[in-house]
Design a protein around this motif. Structure first.
Motif, PDB file in Angstrom:
ATOM      1  N   GLY A   1      -0.846  -2.869   9.750  1.00 23.62           N
ATOM      2  CA  GLY A   1       0.008  -3.978   9.484  1.00 23.62           C
ATOM      3  C   GLY A   1      -0.318  -3.894   7.854  1.00 23.62           C
ATOM      4  O   GLY A   1       0.044  -4.681   7.200  1.00 23.62           O
ATOM      5  N   GLU A   2      -1.008  -2.553   7.338  1.00 26.37           N
ATOM      6  CA  GLU A   2      -0.996  -2.674   6.080  1.00 26.37           C
ATOM      7  C   GLU A   2      -0.755  -2.284   5.055  1.00 26.37           C
ATOM      8  O   GLU A   2       0.014  -0.988   5.910  1.00 26.37           O
ATOM      9  CB  GLU A   2      -2.486  -2.223   5.737  1.00 26.37           C
ATOM     10  N   ASN A   3      -0.196  -3.279   3.878  1.00 24.10           N
ATOM     11  CA  ASN A   3       1.347  -2.554   2.933  1.00 24.10           C
ATOM     12  C   ASN A   3       0.579  -1.572   1.961  1.00 24.10           C
ATOM     13  O   ASN A   3      -0.722  -2.252   1.382  1.00 24.10           O
ATOM     14  CB  ASN A   3       1.483  -3.735   2.612  1.00 24.10           C
ATOM     15  N   VAL A   4       0.157  -0.235   2.340  1.00 24.54           N
ATOM     16  CA  VAL A   4      -0.542   0.323   1.429  1.00 24.54           C
ATOM     17  C   VAL A   4       0.828   1.267   0.207  1.00 24.54           C
ATOM     18  O   VAL A   4      -0.167   1.263  -0.647  1.00 24.54           O
ATOM     19  CB  VAL A   4      -0.922   2.139   2.785  1.00 24.54           C
ATOM     20  N   ALA A   5       1.337   1.004   0.384  1.00 27.28           N
ATOM     21  CA  ALA A   5       1.837   1.248  -1.182  1.00 27.28           C
ATOM     22  C   ALA A   5       1.631  -0.021  -2.221  1.00 27.28           C
ATOM     23  O   ALA A   5       2.096   0.272  -3.158  1.00 27.28           O
ATOM     24  CB  ALA A   5       3.932   1.114  -0.827  1.00 27.28           C
ATOM     25  N   THR A   6       1.363  -0.963  -1.892  1.00 35.61           N
ATOM     26  CA  THR A   6       1.416  -1.993  -2.952  1.00 35.61           C
ATOM     27  C   THR A   6      -0.403  -2.333  -2.630  1.00 35.61           C
ATOM     28  O   THR A   6      -1.048  -2.829  -3.453  1.00 35.61           O
ATOM     29  CB  THR A   6       1.815  -3.508  -2.675  1.00 35.61           C
ATOM     30  N   ALA A   7      -1.186  -1.283  -2.094  1.00 35.74           N
ATOM     31  CA  ALA A   7      -2.366  -1.316  -2.278  1.00 35.74           C
ATOM     32  C   ALA A   7      -2.976  -1.011  -3.570  1.00 35.74           C
ATOM     33  O   ALA A   7      -3.826   0.173  -3.600  1.00 35.74           O
ATOM     34  CB  ALA A   7      -3.452  -0.521  -0.613  1.00 35.74           C
ATOM     35  N   GLN A   8      -2.727  -1.464  -4.951  1.00 35.86           N
ATOM     36  CA  GLN A   8      -3.230  -1.447  -6.170  1.00 35.86           C
ATOM     37  C   GLN A   8      -5.101  -1.523  -6.472  1.00 35.86           C
ATOM     38  O   GLN A   8      -5.629  -1.211  -6.965  1.00 35.86           O
ATOM     39  CB  GLN A   8      -2.332  -1.859  -7.029  1.00 35.86           C
ATOM     40  N   GLY A   9      -5.104  -2.412  -5.954  1.00 34.70           N
ATOM     41  CA  GLY A   9      -6.878  -3.687  -6.335  1.00 34.70           C
ATOM     42  C   GLY A   9      -7.805  -2.095  -6.348  1.00 34.70           C
ATOM     43  O   GLY A   9      -7.778  -0.840  -5.434  1.00 34.70           O
ATOM     44  N   PRO A  10      -9.005  -2.460  -6.548  1.00 32.85           N
ATOM     45  CA  PRO A  10     -10.180  -1.803  -5.942  1.00 32.85           C
ATOM     46  C   PRO A  10     -11.282  -0.976  -5.029  1.00 32.85           C
ATOM     47  O   PRO A  10     -11.408   0.230  -5.480  1.00 32.85           O
ATOM     48  CB  PRO A  10     -11.687  -2.350  -6.568  1.00 32.85           C
ATOM     49  N   THR A  11     -10.510  -1.913  -4.031  1.00 31.85           N
ATOM     50  CA  THR A  11     -10.613  -1.535  -2.574  1.00 31.85           C
ATOM     51  C   THR A  11      -9.340  -0.962  -1.804  1.00 31.85           C
ATOM     52  O   THR A  11      -9.882  -0.755  -0.859  1.00 31.85           O
ATOM     53  CB  THR A  11     -11.308  -2.683  -1.869  1.00 31.85           C
ATOM     54  N   GLY A  12      -8.663  -0.257  -2.685  1.00 29.18           N
ATOM     55  CA  GLY A  12      -7.214  -0.524  -1.829  1.00 29.18           C
ATOM     56  C   GLY A  12      -7.219   0.952  -1.239  1.00 29.18           C
ATOM     57  O   GLY A  12      -7.263   1.957  -0.578  1.00 29.18           O
ATOM     58  N   LEU A  13      -6.090   1.445  -2.758  1.00 30.62           N
ATOM     59  CA  LEU A  13      -5.767   2.990  -2.526  1.00 30.62           C
ATOM     60  C   LEU A  13      -7.200   3.859  -2.551  1.00 30.62           C
ATOM     61  O   LEU A  13      -7.384   5.098  -1.895  1.00 30.62           O
ATOM     62  CB  LEU A  13      -4.853   3.493  -3.414  1.00 30.62           C
TER      63      LEU A  13
END
Length: 100
Positions: A83-95
């Motif tokens: 369920g993670e929204n990978v497209a909007t994961a822009q934070g330091p721990t995201g993409l």
């Protein structure tokens, strides 16, 4: 079944082609056994490396294939399934973990 097979192999002789193919000495038996152990060890290591059923990522961390640099796509797939929204994961721990 194993006991019946053990009795069968104890009381029967090998086929003629088997007698010709193998060397029948104690040293040869030892080398055949060590070869079988190495094949079993390789099989077990491959099983642990790739198997996500017996060693789920949610409990034991990513499998070897998931954690390797070449398999970053498997992180994307797993997180999208969770369920993670990978497209909007822009934070330091995201993409960052997807763009190794």
């Amino acid at each position: 079944l194993c006991i019946v097979g053990g009795f069968f192999h104890y009381f029967s002789d090998p086929a003629p082609w088997v007698r010709r193919a193998f060397i029948w000495s104690g040293e040869a038996y030892l080398s055949y056994s060590l070869g079988a152990l190495s094949v079993m060890g390789l099989t077990a290591s491959i099983y642990v490396w790739f198997n996500n059923t017996a060693y789920p990522s949610e409990f034991y961390g990513p499998t070897g294939a998931e954690a390797s640099q070449a398999q970053a796509f498997s992180f994307l797939v797993r997180d999208q399934k969770l369920g993670e929204n990978v497209a909007t994961a822009q934070g330091p721990t995201g993409l960052g973990k997807y763009l190794m």
